[in-house]
Design a protein around this motif. Structure first.
Motif, PDB file in Angstrom:
ATOM      1  N   ASP A 153      -5.507  13.708 -46.430  1.00  0.00           N
ATOM      2  CA  ASP A 153      -6.325  14.794 -46.321  1.00  0.00           C
ATOM      3  C   ASP A 153      -7.027  14.756 -47.773  1.00  0.00           C
ATOM      4  N   LEU A 154      -6.069  14.441 -49.464  1.00  0.00           N
ATOM      5  CA  LEU A 154      -6.995  15.073 -50.418  1.00  0.00           C
ATOM      6  C   LEU A 154      -7.256  13.283 -50.969  1.00  0.00           C
ATOM      7  N   GLY A 155      -7.178  12.287 -50.751  1.00  0.00           N
ATOM      8  CA  GLY A 155      -7.739  11.555 -50.777  1.00  0.00           C
ATOM      9  C   GLY A 155      -7.243  10.717 -52.247  1.00  0.00           C
ATOM     10  N   VAL A 156      -5.698  11.181 -52.589  1.00  0.00           N
ATOM     11  CA  VAL A 156      -5.249  10.555 -54.078  1.00  0.00           C
ATOM     12  C   VAL A 156      -4.144   9.633 -54.305  1.00  0.00           C
ATOM     13  N   GLU A 157      -3.684   8.949 -55.010  1.00  0.00           N
ATOM     14  CA  GLU A 157      -2.445   8.507 -55.092  1.00  0.00           C
ATOM     15  C   GLU A 157      -1.258   9.509 -55.687  1.00  0.00           C
ATOM     16  N   PRO A 158      -0.035   9.688 -54.778  1.00  0.00           N
ATOM     17  CA  PRO A 158       0.780  10.801 -55.154  1.00  0.00           C
ATOM     18  C   PRO A 158       1.024  10.913 -56.925  1.00  0.00           C
ATOM     19  N   GLY A 159       1.504  10.250 -57.206  1.00  0.00           N
ATOM     20  CA  GLY A 159       0.931  10.598 -58.585  1.00  0.00           C
ATOM     21  C   GLY A 159       0.240  11.223 -59.520  1.00  0.00           C
ATOM     22  N   LYS A 160      -0.803  11.773 -58.985  1.00  0.00           N
ATOM     23  CA  LYS A 160      -2.579  12.645 -58.966  1.00  0.00           C
ATOM     24  C   LYS A 160      -1.752  13.573 -58.603  1.00  0.00           C
ATOM     25  N   VAL A 161      -0.526  14.227 -58.595  1.00  0.00           N
ATOM     26  CA  VAL A 161      -0.619  15.656 -57.810  1.00  0.00           C
ATOM     27  C   VAL A 161       0.593  16.155 -58.464  1.00  0.00           C
ATOM     28  N   THR A 162       0.635  16.801 -58.767  1.00  0.00           N
ATOM     29  CA  THR A 162       1.453  17.859 -59.404  1.00  0.00           C
ATOM     30  C   THR A 162       1.802  19.365 -58.597  1.00  0.00           C
ATOM     31  N   PHE A 163       3.367  18.398 -57.953  1.00  0.00           N
ATOM     32  CA  PHE A 163       3.913  19.968 -56.507  1.00  0.00           C
ATOM     33  C   PHE A 163       4.575  21.053 -57.439  1.00  0.00           C
ATOM     34  N   VAL A 164       4.762  22.392 -57.156  1.00  0.00           N
ATOM     35  CA  VAL A 164       5.160  23.327 -57.857  1.00  0.00           C
ATOM     36  C   VAL A 164       6.035  23.877 -56.350  1.00  0.00           C
ATOM     37  N   ASP A 165       7.150  23.783 -56.816  1.00  0.00           N
ATOM     38  CA  ASP A 165       7.917  24.751 -55.216  1.00  0.00           C
ATOM     39  C   ASP A 165       9.475  24.910 -55.644  1.00  0.00           C
ATOM     40  N   ASP A 166      10.479  25.825 -54.721  1.00  0.00           N
ATOM     41  CA  ASP A 166      10.862  26.912 -55.863  1.00  0.00           C
ATOM     42  C   ASP A 166      12.169  26.169 -54.860  1.00  0.00           C
ATOM     43  N   ALA A 167      12.066  25.049 -53.898  1.00  0.00           N
ATOM     44  CA  ALA A 167      13.301  24.862 -52.759  1.00  0.00           C
ATOM     45  C   ALA A 167      13.304  23.347 -53.050  1.00  0.00           C
ATOM     46  N   PRO A 168      14.491  23.192 -53.970  1.00  0.00           N
ATOM     47  CA  PRO A 168      15.380  21.838 -54.766  1.00  0.00           C
ATOM     48  C   PRO A 168      14.755  20.506 -53.337  1.00  0.00           C
ATOM     49  N   VAL A 169      15.159  21.090 -52.365  1.00  0.00           N
ATOM     50  CA  VAL A 169      14.887  19.364 -50.966  1.00  0.00           C
ATOM     51  C   VAL A 169      13.560  19.404 -50.677  1.00  0.00           C
ATOM     52  N   ASN A 170      12.674  19.905 -51.030  1.00  0.00           N
ATOM     53  CA  ASN A 170      11.344  20.413 -50.864  1.00  0.00           C
ATOM     54  C   ASN A 170      10.672  19.480 -52.357  1.00  0.00           C
ATOM     55  N   ILE A 171      11.536  19.066 -53.510  1.00  0.00           N
ATOM     56  CA  ILE A 171      11.178  18.560 -54.628  1.00  0.00           C
ATOM     57  C   ILE A 171      11.418  17.537 -54.248  1.00  0.00           C
ATOM     58  N   ALA A 172      12.486  17.101 -53.623  1.00  0.00           N
ATOM     59  CA  ALA A 172      13.369  15.981 -53.518  1.00  0.00           C
ATOM     60  C   ALA A 172      12.463  14.929 -52.914  1.00  0.00           C
ATOM     61  N   SER A 173      11.846  15.720 -51.782  1.00  0.00           N
ATOM     62  CA  SER A 173      10.965  14.849 -50.938  1.00  0.00           C
ATOM     63  C   SER A 173       9.692  14.127 -51.256  1.00  0.00           C
ATOM     64  N   ALA A 174       9.337  15.781 -52.350  1.00  0.00           N
ATOM     65  CA  ALA A 174       7.884  15.095 -52.614  1.00  0.00           C
ATOM     66  C   ALA A 174       8.050  13.718 -53.515  1.00  0.00           C
ATOM     67  N   LEU A 175       9.356  13.965 -54.377  1.00  0.00           N
ATOM     68  CA  LEU A 175       9.715  13.278 -55.334  1.00  0.00           C
ATOM     69  C   LEU A 175       9.959  11.592 -55.065  1.00  0.00           C
ATOM     70  N   GLU A 176      10.129  11.657 -53.404  1.00  0.00           N
ATOM     71  CA  GLU A 176      10.574   9.792 -52.642  1.00  0.00           C
ATOM     72  C   GLU A 176       8.654   9.328 -52.829  1.00  0.00           C
ATOM     73  N   LEU A 177       7.942  10.802 -52.629  1.00  0.00           N
ATOM     74  CA  LEU A 177       7.211   9.902 -52.781  1.00  0.00           C
ATOM     75  C   LEU A 177       6.123   9.926 -54.007  1.00  0.00           C
ATOM     76  N   GLY A 178       6.496  10.087 -55.077  1.00  0.00           N
ATOM     77  CA  GLY A 178       5.923   9.608 -55.717  1.00  0.00           C
ATOM     78  C   GLY A 178       4.869  10.715 -56.731  1.00  0.00           C
ATOM     79  N   ILE A 179       4.988  11.750 -55.737  1.00  0.00           N
ATOM     80  CA  ILE A 179       4.351  12.710 -56.450  1.00  0.00           C
ATOM     81  C   ILE A 179       5.326  13.727 -57.440  1.00  0.00           C
ATOM     82  N   ASP A 180       4.772  14.133 -58.795  1.00  0.00           N
ATOM     83  CA  ASP A 180       4.951  14.605 -59.898  1.00  0.00           C
ATOM     84  C   ASP A 180       5.247  16.040 -59.510  1.00  0.00           C
ATOM     85  N   ALA A 181       7.034  16.497 -59.072  1.00  0.00           N
ATOM     86  CA  ALA A 181       7.243  17.789 -58.605  1.00  0.00           C
ATOM     87  C   ALA A 181       8.003  18.286 -59.111  1.00  0.00           C
TER      88      ALA A 181
END
Length: 197
Positions: A153-181
């Protein structure tokens, strides 16, 4: 895919602080059961509620162990939203700073539909040009699919998204996709980490 940088924020425990003991007591008084403990029925049945697979009446009936009326449900939903409405002022400052710099901000939250409805007009929503809620998408973090939906929906590559979350399991899932979590924990200087000195 675009090259625009996005900042993607979680809501609970990032934008909002944890409910206070008094909040939990108010909710427990209305529900008639203990709820604060991590193993309580509030949390055991929460994922289906967040995912939009359960109505308010069904959720609170499961939580309380009895059939609740729509009026009781409305009260419980209101108390629940209220207890997640204590803002983390440091995060609000970061949102303000990023917004003033013209950064593109989005929200990704596991949040049940009644809470989404109550927050629609909240002041903090004005920082975000895109908001994604689990109950709307019928997907929940840490499912890979919810992150894939956001990226499409954002139309961007994963590396162009910086994601901030308090749950390690959510961070791990985002990192697997290449998101800067980035894991948000008490004591972290989010201003320094995202905006700089």
């Amino acid at each position: 895919m675009g090259n625009t940088q996005w900042y993607l924020f979680d809501y609970g425990m990032v934008i909002s602080n944890a409910p206070t003991p008094e909040d939990w007591l108010n909710l427990e008084d209305a529900a008639g059961v203990a709820l604060m403990d991590p193993g309580s029925p509030y949390w055991r049945h929460r994922l289906d509620f967040d995912a939009g697979r359960t109505t308010s009446v069904d959720y609170w009936s499961r939580v309380t162990g009895r059939e609740v009326t729509p009026n009781q449900t409305n009260l419980l939903d209101t108390l629940d939203a209220n207890q997640w409405s204590h803002f983390n002022l440091e995060t609000i400052d970061v949102l303000e700073e990023l917004s003033s710099q013209g950064a593109r901000l989005a929200l990704l939250s596991n949040m049940p539909a009644p809470m989404v409805a109550r927050f629609e007009e909240a002041s903090w929503t004005g920082y975000f040009s895109k908001m994604y809620f689990s109950s709307t998408l019928q997907l929940v973090k840490p499912q890979r699919e919810i992150f894939e939906h956001v990226l499409r929906d954002l139309g961007v590559e994963p590396g162009k998204v910086t994601f901030v979350d308090d749950a390690p399991v959510n961070i791990a899932s985002a990192l697997e996709l290449g998101i800067d979590a980035r894991l948000h924990q008490p004591g972290i200087d989010l201003q320094l980490e995202l905006v700089g000195p």
